[in-house]
Design a protein around this motif. Sequence first.
Motif, PDB file in Angstrom:
ATOM      1  N   ASN A   6       0.822  -1.180   0.114  1.00  0.00           N
ATOM      2  CA  ASN A   6      -0.160   0.142   0.166  1.00  0.00           C
ATOM      3  C   ASN A   6       0.985   1.408   0.020  1.00  0.00           C
ATOM      4  N   TYR A   7       1.881   1.357   0.679  1.00  0.00           N
ATOM      5  CA  TYR A   7       2.767   2.458   0.794  1.00  0.00           C
ATOM      6  C   TYR A   7       3.316   2.691  -0.604  1.00  0.00           C
ATOM      7  N   LEU A   8       3.680   1.744  -1.344  1.00  0.00           N
ATOM      8  CA  LEU A   8       4.341   2.051  -2.404  1.00  0.00           C
ATOM      9  C   LEU A   8       3.374   2.795  -3.509  1.00  0.00           C
ATOM     10  N   LEU A   9       1.839   2.132  -3.546  1.00  0.00           N
ATOM     11  CA  LEU A   9       0.739   2.885  -4.375  1.00  0.00           C
ATOM     12  C   LEU A   9       0.496   4.330  -3.921  1.00  0.00           C
ATOM     13  N   ILE A  10       0.544   4.394  -2.818  1.00  0.00           N
ATOM     14  CA  ILE A  10       0.557   5.995  -2.261  1.00  0.00           C
ATOM     15  C   ILE A  10       1.554   6.640  -2.558  1.00  0.00           C
TER      16      ILE A  10
END
Length: 152
Positions: A81-85
Amino acid sequence: MKKLDEIMELMADEMKDFKTAVLELQKLSEQLEKMSIPISTEALEKNLNTFLQKQEVEKGKTDEILKEIDRKLKRARIIPNYLLILFGISGIIALGFVGYFGYTSKEKVEDNFEVYRTIMESQNKSYQDYFAAYPEIQEAYCEWLQGGYQGL
């Protein structure tokens, strides 16, 4: 006769040993009867049922654990998720830069066009003044523009 006495004596010893062995066997037989092992299958069935119940409980726990693992695997993602954000934020910033530079480029083009228009108007005015002073040059220029003048 002496031999016969010896044989009788040996036989008496053997009989005495045999009698003690028989008495001992009787004692063991009585103990065996007291310790009698039941030949019923109730105890085996009871133990088997207890074992099967424990196996069912363990199977239930294992099924629950496997369902939890399956649920987690279905929700798992290749990209965290943090990479998508982070990717989304950088995309928004990139779009902002493109918009800003596009706008400033358009403004610059408009400013340059204004400067060019001002220069052209001032040149046009100086051409008009020059052609007003020399009308014959204006006629030659107009002919040259139309393609009729070949003399230069």
